[in-house]
Design an enzyme around this catalytic site. Structure first.
Site, PDB file in Angstrom:
ATOM      1  CG  ASP A  32      -2.301   8.370  -5.854  1.00 26.20           C
ATOM      2  OD1 ASP A  32      -1.337   9.012  -6.274  1.00 26.20           O
ATOM      3  OD2 ASP A  32      -2.341   7.873  -4.705  1.00 26.20           O
ATOM      4  CD  GLU A 242       4.856   6.049  -7.076  1.00 32.17           C
ATOM      5  OE1 GLU A 242       4.873   5.223  -6.143  1.00 32.17           O
ATOM      6  OE2 GLU A 242       4.821   7.276  -6.871  1.00 32.17           O
TER       7      GLU A 242
END
Ligand code: FUB
Length: 341
Positions: A32, A242
């Protein structure tokens, strides 16, 4: 958890494809990545993956991260420094577990770390922590950002100095449980369950000048198809799942995100940070591993895509951050990349 040292001959995926890029670091597992340039140096704010005991499920319970460690480098290709722990869950009074994808910003002479974590009731909230250094240690606020919920904060500062937080994630990210404005503990585990209706959209809120609170109630960011209609929930190759990210290129706003269960990184463009945004295409084809989450940053006169896969471990919960150059076509579209050669 430590990642194994990179071994010779590890550059192929389990199905024999050759990886286009190599992990940035192998001492720890990372995912991420939110990349920023501060004082000319590249800093990457990422999840620090660990090998916890929880079995894999559709809600991401197996992502049991406890702390953040920042990566930095002079430029892409230069040695990467793995900095000490910048913030640990035990320092955050309201948080209980799952320190997921973070982001950072610099304003007012202060570095801000934004992070999602589950509170003591198991509800994802967004925290903020500050430091005088881009690598921390960061001091968290005792409460989450008021009115914050769900996951994956991405804070973008526009040329006029205004900053905005984009956020949200469905399934384990809980966005589908906030449709009434309050958290529905027994709500859907996945999405709205209405494939022919507009999909859940990411949220945006302008940040207050102090960068610790929202200056307005979060609102939906509209992602439209080529006909100007909202992308539908059943359009799983294109709908928001997301990992929202915002960058500006040639005066246009580029909202990029993950399609989650279809494993694409895609983007949409618009004329305002609030949107609406029109879907334009794919940035990255699926990587090894379930999740795909990225950031886009300009440095040294080039554009870079930071992303992650599971090259080092072969396990979705233990990822490694990578970087590759991103290319624009003359018409402003982004050239689709493959994580394999
Ligand atoms: O790393 C945990 C979660 O998985 C992130 O918050 C999502 O974006 C996905 O990568």
């Amino acid at each position: 958890t430590s990642a194994p040292e990179k071994a010779e001959g590890e550059a192929r995926s389990p199905d024999g494809r050759v990886y286009a890029s190599q992990p940035l670091v192998s001492e720890i597992y990372t995912a991420d990545p939110s990349a920023h340039v501060f004082n000319g140096r590249l800093y990457v704010y990422n999840s620090h993956d660990i090998d916890g005991p929880t079995p894999e499920d559709d809600l991401g319970a197996h992502f049991e991260m406890r702390d953040y460690r920042v990566l930095s480098m002079d430029r892409v290709g230069a040695p990467v420094t793995v900095h000490p722990v910048a913030l640990d869950v035990s320092q955050v009074p309201w948080a209980s577990r799952q320190m997921w994808a973070p982001d950072a910003a610099f304003k007012n002479g202060t570095y801000y770390l934004y992070f999602p974590a589950k509170d003591k009731q198991g509800v994802f909230r967004m925290g903020v922590a500050t430091s005088s250094s881009p690598t921390g240690p960061f001091t968290p606020d005792p409460q989450p950002i008021p009115g914050s919920f769900s996951i994956d904060p991405a804070v973008f500062t526009d040329e006029d100095g205004a900053s905005y937080m984009y956020f949200g994630g469905i399934w384990g990210g809980q966005l589908q449980r906030w449709t009434t404005g309050n958290y529905q503990a027994n709500g859907s585990k996945t999405d709205l369950g209405r494939p022919d209706q507009p999909a859940l959209m990411p949220k945006i809120a302008r940040m207050d000048a102090g960068m610790k609170t929202f200056a307005e109630a979060p609102r939906d960011v509209q992602i439209l198809d080529e006909a100007g209609k909202p992308i539908l929930g059943g359009d799983t190759d294109r709908r928001f799942f997301e990992a929202a990210w915002m960058h500006r290129y040639n005066g246009k706003y580029y909202l990029s995100y993950s399609t989650g269960d279809t494993h694409y990184l895609v983007y949409a463009t618009g004329d305002s940070p609030y949107g609406p945004f029109t879907y334009r295409g794919r940035i990255l084809e699926p990587v090894d591993g379930w999740t795909t989450h990225h950031s886009i940053v300009e440095h040294d006169g080039k554009w870079w895509l930071f992303y992650a896969d599971t090259q080092l471990s072969g396990e979705t919960r233990l990822r490694n951050v990578k970087v590759t150059e991103l290319f624009y076509n003359p018409d402003g579209t982004i050239r689709t990349l493959s994580p394999f050669k």
